[in-house]
Design a protein around this motif. Structure first.
Motif, PDB file in Angstrom:
ATOM      1  N   GLU A  67      39.769  64.858  32.736  1.00 12.46           N
ATOM      2  CA  GLU A  67      40.075  63.552  33.339  1.00 12.46           C
ATOM      3  C   GLU A  67      40.081  63.638  34.859  1.00 12.46           C
ATOM      4  O   GLU A  67      39.548  62.771  35.557  1.00 12.46           O
ATOM      5  CB  GLU A  67      41.430  63.059  32.832  1.00 12.46           C
ATOM      6  CG  GLU A  67      41.877  61.757  33.464  1.00 12.46           C
ATOM      7  CD  GLU A  67      43.399  61.631  33.526  1.00 12.46           C
ATOM      8  OE1 GLU A  67      43.922  61.407  34.631  1.00 12.46           O
ATOM      9  OE2 GLU A  67      44.051  61.759  32.461  1.00 12.46           O
ATOM     10  N   TYR A  79      46.935  65.148  24.324  1.00 16.70           N
ATOM     11  CA  TYR A  79      46.637  64.602  25.659  1.00 16.70           C
ATOM     12  C   TYR A  79      47.074  63.142  25.744  1.00 16.70           C
ATOM     13  O   TYR A  79      47.716  62.724  26.716  1.00 16.70           O
ATOM     14  CB  TYR A  79      45.141  64.734  25.951  1.00 16.70           C
ATOM     15  CG  TYR A  79      44.671  63.814  27.053  1.00 16.70           C
ATOM     16  CD1 TYR A  79      44.889  64.147  28.390  1.00 16.70           C
ATOM     17  CD2 TYR A  79      44.051  62.593  26.767  1.00 16.70           C
ATOM     18  CE1 TYR A  79      44.483  63.297  29.413  1.00 16.70           C
ATOM     19  CE2 TYR A  79      43.644  61.736  27.772  1.00 16.70           C
ATOM     20  CZ  TYR A  79      43.862  62.088  29.098  1.00 16.70           C
ATOM     21  OH  TYR A  79      43.470  61.231  30.101  1.00 16.70           O
ATOM     22  N   TYR A  80      46.720  62.354  24.732  1.00 16.53           N
ATOM     23  CA  TYR A  80      47.080  60.932  24.773  1.00 16.53           C
ATOM     24  C   TYR A  80      48.580  60.723  24.572  1.00 16.53           C
ATOM     25  O   TYR A  80      49.162  59.779  25.121  1.00 16.53           O
ATOM     26  CB  TYR A  80      46.260  60.147  23.749  1.00 16.53           C
ATOM     27  CG  TYR A  80      44.884  59.796  24.260  1.00 16.53           C
ATOM     28  CD1 TYR A  80      44.720  58.825  25.244  1.00 16.53           C
ATOM     29  CD2 TYR A  80      43.758  60.446  23.786  1.00 16.53           C
ATOM     30  CE1 TYR A  80      43.460  58.508  25.738  1.00 16.53           C
ATOM     31  CE2 TYR A  80      42.490  60.145  24.272  1.00 16.53           C
ATOM     32  CZ  TYR A  80      42.353  59.172  25.258  1.00 16.53           C
ATOM     33  OH  TYR A  80      41.111  58.872  25.753  1.00 16.53           O
ATOM     34  N   ARG A  90      49.848  61.338  28.043  1.00 17.92           N
ATOM     35  CA  ARG A  90      49.422  60.277  28.959  1.00 17.92           C
ATOM     36  C   ARG A  90      50.204  58.995  28.714  1.00 17.92           C
ATOM     37  O   ARG A  90      50.632  58.327  29.667  1.00 17.92           O
ATOM     38  CB  ARG A  90      47.923  60.020  28.780  1.00 17.92           C
ATOM     39  CG  ARG A  90      47.388  58.937  29.694  1.00 17.92           C
ATOM     40  CD  ARG A  90      45.875  58.896  29.682  1.00 17.92           C
ATOM     41  NE  ARG A  90      45.370  57.676  30.288  1.00 17.92           N
ATOM     42  CZ  ARG A  90      44.078  57.377  30.419  1.00 17.92           C
ATOM     43  NH1 ARG A  90      43.156  58.249  29.966  1.00 17.92           N
ATOM     44  NH2 ARG A  90      43.696  56.244  30.974  1.00 17.92           N
ATOM     45  N   LYS A 139      43.173  67.128  30.284  1.00 19.22           N
ATOM     46  CA  LYS A 139      43.673  66.607  31.558  1.00 19.22           C
ATOM     47  C   LYS A 139      42.781  67.076  32.704  1.00 19.22           C
ATOM     48  O   LYS A 139      42.494  66.307  33.638  1.00 19.22           O
ATOM     49  CB  LYS A 139      45.112  67.074  31.773  1.00 19.22           C
ATOM     50  CG  LYS A 139      45.765  66.517  33.033  1.00 19.22           C
ATOM     51  CD  LYS A 139      45.990  65.020  32.937  1.00 19.22           C
ATOM     52  CE  LYS A 139      46.741  64.490  34.145  1.00 19.22           C
ATOM     53  NZ  LYS A 139      46.946  63.023  34.072  1.00 19.22           N
ATOM     54  N   ASP A 173      53.623  59.477  30.191  1.00 17.69           N
ATOM     55  CA  ASP A 173      53.651  59.416  31.661  1.00 17.69           C
ATOM     56  C   ASP A 173      53.472  57.992  32.176  1.00 17.69           C
ATOM     57  O   ASP A 173      54.016  57.631  33.229  1.00 17.69           O
ATOM     58  CB  ASP A 173      52.536  60.303  32.237  1.00 17.69           C
ATOM     59  CG  ASP A 173      52.817  61.782  32.023  1.00 17.69           C
ATOM     60  OD1 ASP A 173      54.003  62.135  31.807  1.00 17.69           O
ATOM     61  OD2 ASP A 173      51.860  62.581  32.058  1.00 17.69           O
ATOM     62  N   GLU A 174      52.696  57.178  31.455  1.00 19.59           N
ATOM     63  CA  GLU A 174      52.346  55.850  31.969  1.00 19.59           C
ATOM     64  C   GLU A 174      53.180  54.731  31.370  1.00 19.59           C
ATOM     65  O   GLU A 174      53.128  53.602  31.848  1.00 19.59           O
ATOM     66  CB  GLU A 174      50.861  55.567  31.706  1.00 19.59           C
ATOM     67  CG  GLU A 174      49.933  56.549  32.421  1.00 19.59           C
ATOM     68  CD  GLU A 174      48.476  56.320  32.083  1.00 19.59           C
ATOM     69  OE1 GLU A 174      48.191  55.388  31.287  1.00 19.59           O
ATOM     70  OE2 GLU A 174      47.616  57.063  32.597  1.00 19.59           O
ATOM     71  N   LYS A 179      39.635  58.844  36.176  1.00 21.96           N
ATOM     72  CA  LYS A 179      40.168  58.209  34.972  1.00 21.96           C
ATOM     73  C   LYS A 179      39.229  57.146  34.414  1.00 21.96           C
ATOM     74  O   LYS A 179      39.078  57.012  33.194  1.00 21.96           O
ATOM     75  CB  LYS A 179      41.541  57.609  35.268  1.00 21.96           C
ATOM     76  CG  LYS A 179      42.258  57.094  34.037  1.00 21.96           C
ATOM     77  CD  LYS A 179      43.707  56.710  34.350  1.00 21.96           C
ATOM     78  CE  LYS A 179      44.541  57.937  34.673  1.00 21.96           C
ATOM     79  NZ  LYS A 179      45.972  57.606  34.850  1.00 21.96           N
TER      80      LYS A 179
END
Length: 542
Positions: free
Chosen positions: A88, A9-10, A13, A85, A16-17, A93
């Protein structure tokens, strides 16, 4: 999943960021699947639906030792990250990040369980999370499958977008090649997609640029999937050119074959999804309409001959890593004969080195059902048992791929198929090939890997047959050959260089081949079933 799922997941993430586009691109390339919480438009979503449809899915919160190889990456890494996800999104968030910080502070260097994580989530968020956490313990996909609409697709090789909304009918280009038809220009219409539909079909018309004829391939099947079994009812159709002949006046005659095969296959699995054992029972009928050359006194004609083969088969195999094996019993029945064959294959792994030794044992018996005559022997020649690997004209069900099925000269004539005695030496130019029999035959084939050189192997064959046991046979009771094998494309293409063989084969080479003996004695085989174009095709539990 609390380890790999959270990490995945991280990973996603961060990807994506991250403002660093290059690193973001590299990170995405490292991921086999893409986690997307809002749309079922990813590989992993479609695979989860596939596993659910065939009753082979596993909950996220399962002990790691119970996961087969494919499932571990798909469920533990990807589906668990997908679940994170969802968490979240439901909490927001900011709340989610607060929960993860507190979770880390309380449980660093300790051993939390899912209930410990749930307690913190509910305490910080003030919400009851029973519904979402229950998804850890069932095997359902995250998005319910709706009543699907039919939609045309041009995706290659099959569509992956919105597979929960549409049953796709895909149209894709599908060129191919046949020695006698030349380059075949065509396309395929099919509904193959993931998740796998119960009814599957493919139609592939193609134009042969050399023959000027229309080729056609089609297959349809209906599948009933259960956790412990798979029942497939299917039928296939083929029409293509298998040979041609050019007369002295320049007239070209294309010989076509039409093949229709209805079949039923029942596969049995064990309850434990980690088991690699399979038992398969099947029955099929080959209906063939084959054109042949007929030389008259003044004209050449191409009359058609109709025939059939009923086949009953039983297979049991285990594709385990150590010592995999395969057992097969096949009984073929034609108009005047029954042909029974048993094949057993076992792979013996080397110790610490890569590779091993594959042993193959074959035993076959041929029966005439309406009495044996010279005319029946001649008419059934292509069905007889072979000590050498059979040639194109002896592939009587037209099931294998041959570069030049009807060739009798040149390198294309040197192709054999893995069947019967599977000797690599050939005696093609004899009226009655050495080791060909309409009685019984047995053979043992050994194939030895060369450690650290996966493309180079050694082979050795020994066998016997009924006629070798007459008084004082010229060939001897047991025949053998041995040599070096070059294996390419995951053993899909194999080239055999015979170096040692029985005296009767050496005599044939000297008296019949006479020149370029070594080059003419080379054989090769093509087995397209050994190709695995991706990890899914190798590991999907079917």
């Amino acid at each position: 999943w609390m380890d790999e799922g959270m990490n995945s997941y991280y990973d996603q993430r961060w990807s994506d960021e991250s403002p660093i586009k290059f690193l973001k691109k590299v990170s995405k390339q490292k991921k086999q699947f893409v986690v997307n919480a809002n749309n079922i438009d990813t590989d992993f979503d479609a695979l989860n639906y596939t596993l659910k449809n065939i009753h082979k899915s596993i909950p996220i919160d399962t002990n790691s030792i119970f996961f087969p190889r494919l499932y571990y990456e798909l469920i533990v890494y990807e589906k668990a990250a997908y679940w994170m996800k969802q968490l979240e999104i439901q909490l927001g968030k900011n709340v989610f990040d607060s929960i993860m910080k507190i979770y880390y502070q309380q449980w660093q260097f300790k051993h939390p369980y899912p209930q410990d994580f749930k307690n913190i989530v509910e305490e910080v968020s003030g919400k009851n999370m029973d519904t979402l956490f229950s998804k850890l313990n069932n095997d359902d996909p995250f998005h319910p499958i709706q009543n699907k609409k039919t939609k045309l697709s041009l995706s290659f090789p099959f569509p992956k977008q919105n597979v929960n909304k549409y049953n796709y009918v895909s149209v894709v280009p599908m060129p191919s090649y046949n020695l006698y038809d030349g380059i075949r220009l065509g396309f395929a219409i099919h509904n193959y997609q993931v998740p796998l539909p119960k009814f599957q079909f493919l139609i592939n018309p193609a134009y042969g640029t050399k023959s000027g004829l229309l080729n056609l391939f089609g297959r349809a099947s209906y599948n009933i999937y259960k956790r412990n079994s798979w029942l497939e009812l299917s039928a296939s159709f083929q029409k293509y050119t298998y040979d041609n002949f050019t007369n002295v006046d320049g007239t070209n005659y294309n010989l076509g074959v039409t093949r229709f095969v209805p079949s039923i296959k029942y596969t049995i699995y064990k309850n434990d999804l980690r088991s690699t054992q399979r038992t398969v029972i099947g029955f099929k009928t080959f209906y063939l309409n084959q054109q042949n050359l007929n030389f008259g006194s003044t004209t050449i004609t191409t009359p058609s001959t109709k025939s059939y083969i009923n086949r009953l088969y039983f297979s049991k195999f285990d594709n385990r890593v150590l010592y995999p094996y395969n057992l097969n019993l096949t009984i073929d029945q034609g108009e005047d004969f029954i042909r029974a064959s048993f094949t057993a294959k076992q792979f013996f792994n080397y110790g610490k080195n890569n590779g091993g030794i594959e042993a193959r044992f074959f035993a076959g018996k041929f029966f005439y059902t309406n009495g044996k005559t010279i005319l029946k022997q001649y008419a059934n020649d292509k069905y007889h048992l072979n000590l050498s690997g059979p040639k194109g004209y002896e592939d009587y069900t037209f099931s294998d791929y041959f570069v030049g099925r009807g060739e009798f000269e040149g390198w294309k004539n040197q192709q054999i198929m893995e069947r019967d005695g599977f000797f690599k030496v050939r005696t093609d130019y004899l009226g009655s090939k050495i080791g060909k029999t309409d009685n019984w035959l047995m053979a043992l084939n050994l194939n030895m890997d060369m450690p650290n050189f996966p493309t180079i192997k050694f082979f050795a064959d020994i066998g016997t047959y009924a006629e070798a046991w007459i008084d004082n046979p010229a060939t001897g009771k047991f025949l053998f050959d041995a040599g070096v094998q070059l294996s390419l494309l995951n053993n899909s293409v194999n080239i055999y260089f015979p170096l040692l063989n029985s005296k009767v084969f050496r005599d044939y080479n000297k008296s019949i081949l006479t020149e370029k003996i070594f080059l003419k004695s080379i054989s090769f085989s093509i087995n397209l079933q050994n190709l695995h174009f991706n990890k899914l095709s190798r590991d999907i539990p079917l």
